[in-house]
Every structure is written in C-alpha cells, then in structure tokens.
Design a protein around this motif. Structure first.
Motif, PDB file in Angstrom:
ATOM      1  N   ALA A 172       0.853  -1.181   0.000  1.00 13.18           N
ATOM      2  CA  ALA A 172       0.000   0.000   0.000  1.00 13.18           C
ATOM      3  C   ALA A 172       0.885   1.225   0.000  1.00 13.18           C
ATOM      4  O   ALA A 172       1.813   1.333   0.812  1.00 13.18           O
ATOM      5  N   GLY A 173       0.625   2.148  -0.909  1.00  9.78           N
ATOM      6  CA  GLY A 173       1.432   3.354  -0.996  1.00  9.78           C
ATOM      7  C   GLY A 173       1.233   4.252   0.211  1.00  9.78           C
ATOM      8  O   GLY A 173       0.331   4.038   1.033  1.00  9.78           O
ATOM      9  N   PRO A 174       2.054   5.279   0.347  1.00  2.00           N
ATOM     10  CA  PRO A 174       1.944   6.198   1.485  1.00  2.00           C
ATOM     11  C   PRO A 174       0.600   6.917   1.481  1.00  2.00           C
ATOM     12  O   PRO A 174      -0.033   7.057   0.431  1.00  2.00           O
ATOM     13  N   PRO A 175       0.146   7.400   2.630  1.00  2.00           N
ATOM     14  CA  PRO A 175      -1.100   8.165   2.670  1.00  2.00           C
ATOM     15  C   PRO A 175      -0.913   9.487   1.950  1.00  2.00           C
ATOM     16  O   PRO A 175       0.207  10.000   1.860  1.00  2.00           O
ATOM     17  N   PRO A 176      -1.995  10.059   1.414  1.00  2.00           N
ATOM     18  CA  PRO A 176      -1.869  11.364   0.742  1.00  2.00           C
ATOM     19  C   PRO A 176      -1.451  12.428   1.742  1.00  2.00           C
ATOM     20  O   PRO A 176      -1.794  12.352   2.927  1.00  2.00           O
ATOM     21  N   GLU A 177      -0.683  13.385   1.267  1.00  2.00           N
ATOM     22  CA  GLU A 177      -0.236  14.457   2.150  1.00  2.00           C
ATOM     23  C   GLU A 177      -1.437  15.290   2.599  1.00  2.00           C
ATOM     24  O   GLU A 177      -2.299  15.642   1.799  1.00  2.00           O
ATOM     25  N   ARG A 178      -1.489  15.571   3.878  1.00  2.00           N
ATOM     26  CA  ARG A 178      -2.594  16.355   4.426  1.00  2.00           C
ATOM     27  C   ARG A 178      -2.387  17.829   4.072  1.00  2.00           C
ATOM     28  O   ARG A 178      -1.309  18.385   4.271  1.00  2.00           O
ATOM     29  N   VAL A 179      -3.437  18.429   3.522  1.00  2.00           N
ATOM     30  CA  VAL A 179      -3.367  19.845   3.165  1.00  2.00           C
ATOM     31  C   VAL A 179      -3.573  20.682   4.418  1.00  2.00           C
ATOM     32  O   VAL A 179      -4.579  20.558   5.115  1.00  2.00           O
ATOM     33  N   ALA A 180      -2.611  21.506   4.722  1.00  2.00           N
ATOM     34  CA  ALA A 180      -2.690  22.327   5.928  1.00  2.00           C
ATOM     35  C   ALA A 180      -3.759  23.402   5.775  1.00  2.00           C
ATOM     36  O   ALA A 180      -3.864  24.043   4.722  1.00  2.00           O
ATOM     37  N   ASP A 181      -4.571  23.603   6.825  1.00  2.00           N
ATOM     38  CA  ASP A 181      -5.581  24.667   6.785  1.00  2.00           C
ATOM     39  C   ASP A 181      -4.962  25.976   7.256  1.00  2.00           C
ATOM     40  O   ASP A 181      -3.767  26.050   7.585  1.00  2.00           O
ATOM     41  N   ALA A 182      -5.796  27.040   7.298  1.00  2.00           N
ATOM     42  CA  ALA A 182      -5.287  28.374   7.618  1.00  2.00           C
ATOM     43  C   ALA A 182      -4.649  28.429   9.001  1.00  2.00           C
ATOM     44  O   ALA A 182      -3.596  29.051   9.189  1.00  2.00           O
ATOM     45  N   ASP A 183      -5.271  27.764   9.985  1.00  2.00           N
ATOM     46  CA  ASP A 183      -4.713  27.768  11.341  1.00  2.00           C
ATOM     47  C   ASP A 183      -3.363  27.063  11.383  1.00  2.00           C
ATOM     48  O   ASP A 183      -2.431  27.502  12.074  1.00  2.00           O
ATOM     49  N   ASP A 184      -3.261  25.948  10.633  1.00  2.00           N
ATOM     50  CA  ASP A 184      -1.986  25.214  10.581  1.00  2.00           C
ATOM     51  C   ASP A 184      -0.892  26.086   9.977  1.00  2.00           C
ATOM     52  O   ASP A 184       0.243  26.122  10.467  1.00  2.00           O
TER      53      ASP A 184
END
Length: 301
Positions: A241-253
């Motif tokens: 299984a490939g790596p998980p998709p990169e999480r898109v950072a929200d404005a607070d992040d």
C-alpha cells in the motif's frame, strides 16, 4: 559431528571447488522462486558449511541438488526451534560452520531464525550475512510505489479485528507498507486495508515473484479487493500500500507553522520553508509572514 572439508558446487555442468570458510553462523539468502537467482557466494558457503540449517529439508534438498551440493541438512522451524536451538548452539560454540537458510528468500524475515542469530551473538559466535533474494524488496522494486521509505509488517494477524488494529497503527506512517499474505485471505485483507488505510490509496498485489506466473496487479485498494474477490490470486503473495496522501494544511496550521518559523528566522526564510513543506505559494506565505511578524513585534499573539 565433526567439521568436513569444503566440497564443490556445479553451474551448468562446470564444477567449482569451494573454499574453506571460518567458523560461525552464515545467514544465507536463497532464491524465492527462480533457482537461477542464487549468488556465487551463497553457493560457496553452502558447499563449505558443516551443516545446512533449513525450514524444510525437502525444499532445500531441491536447491542443493540443482547445484551438485551434498551437505547434511537439519530442520529448524517454528515448531522445533526451542528444542533444536541448544543443539545448534553447541555446534557453533564448538567451532562448526552452519549455514542458515529459509525455504525461500532471506532468512530471519518472518521466520524463527532471528532467535538463533540473537543467541549466537550473545554467546560471542560470529554471524555472517550472505545477501541475496528477498520477496519484499523484489515486490517493492516492481510495484511502482514510492521506495524512499517503506515499512515491512510481516504477516498480518489472521483475525479481522486484530488485523485492522495493526493496520490502524501504521495508517498515517508516510511510507509504503508491505505485508505477506496467504492466498485464501488476500481478498479480506485487501478489504480491511481499503477500510483502514483508505479505499483510494494506491496498492499492489505481487504474486509468484521470479516464477513463470509472476504478476503485479496495480490499482486502488478498493479495486484490488474487488479484483481479488472476483479472481483470487494464487501462489506466494506480497501486498503493498502506498503512502497516505499528504494532508493539506488549513489556515490555522499555516499560521502556526509560520509563527514557529518566525521565532528563529525572518519572513522571507520562513515563507520559503513553509512553502516547501506545504506546497502553498511562497508569495502568499511571505505576505502572511510579514503581517504575523508585525503583530508578534507589537507584542500580540
């Protein structure tokens, strides 16, 4: 059992004398399917060993016969390891040369060999790895998934609940996950992988590697699970299984990341670092960094 003189091995009808090897435990990788994948060094060690320690003597005898090697064999597997280990350790401490092999591939990978190696090292016995074929590396090489980081999970638990718990522990690890599985459990394991890791996550079913019916099935985990249910794969199987998709950072992040960076560097460098980490436009981040820097300098949060 007394040490024997090195014998010989044969390749395509030509016989080669084996050299004497030093005492110790040799962990020898053997072919995972195609017997032509054996290395020359592995043949020399097998021909010079006083004893070949293997999972199944019948399987190992086929390999040794192929290359004209006649050495004593001793079975060592999960059912007799505790009983056999003291006997093998006595041989090693007596100066014998033992070659440890598995039925296929690199020993110690999902077999009891590591306990023998661990005890040998604890007793001051030299352990010499003889590299060669490995199913997990072969599968990773041909899978088309990221190879910069990967995690080998061995065999997953046979029960669904335990299997899902183990998968959950690795669900967010940014690496390709690799596991071995038996043919009759492939469909349900892939279904659990799709549920726990994500239906759209990319995966691969690699089977019968290096053999005549070698096959790579590629797709999402959901697609692979459905395919395995409709057309069950047979033979020796590796699931990836490939790596998980990169999480898109929200404005607070984004703000939190910039504030942390601004504590040690200027707005330009902070924007460059966060742009690289998140994929956000550098110009946009630089504007935000300037505003945050002004607030921080004024004593705000």
């Amino acid at each position: 059992m007394k040490p024997e003189a090195p014998q010989s091995y044969s390749i395509a009808g030509t016989t080669y004398p084996a050299k004497t090897i030093e005492p110790g435990l040799y962990a020898v990788a053997t072919p995972i399917g195609n017997l032509g994948d054996i290395t020359l060094r592995a043949l020399e060690v097998l021909a010079a060993a006083d004893l070949v320690v293997c999972e199944d003597t019948r399987v190992s005898r086929v390999l040794l016969d192929r290359y004209g090697i006649s050495r004593p064999l001793a079975a060592y597997h999960e059912h007799n390891a505790a009983r056999e280990r003291p006997r093998l350790m006595a041989m090693l401490k007596g100066g014998m040369r033992l070659a440890l092999i598995s039925d296929a591939g690199t020993p110690l990978v999902s077999d009891p060999g590591y306990k023998l190696v661990d005890e040998a090292l604890a007793e001051g016995v030299k352990v010499i790895p003889i590299p060669g074929p490995s199913a997990l590396i072969t599968a990773l090489t041909g899978a088309g998934l990221p190879t910069d980081a990967f995690v080998f999970l061995g065999f997953l638990p046979p029960k669904a609940q335990s299997r899902r718990v183990k998968l959950s522990a690795f669900a967010e690890v940014p690496a390709t996950l690799i596991t071995y599985e038996s043919p009759h459990r492939v469909a349900e394991t892939l279904a659990d992988m799709a549920t726990v890791l994500g239906a759209d996550r990319q995966g691969v079913v690699a089977r019968e590697l290096t053999k005549h019916f070698e096959e790579f099935r590629r797709g999402t985990l959901a697609e692979l699970a459905a395919g395995a249910l409709a057309d069950p794969p047979r033979g020796e199987i590796v699931l990836l299984a490939g790596p998980p998709p990169e999480r898109v950072a929200d404005a607070d992040d984004i703000e939190a990341l910039l504030k942390a960076a601004l504590a040690t560097t200027g707005p330009g460098q902070a924007a460059a670092e966060i742009a690289k980490a998140t994929g956000r436009p550098r110009k946009e981040l630089y504007t935000l960094a300037l505003r945050l820097k002004a607030v921080m300098d004024a004593g705000g949060d």
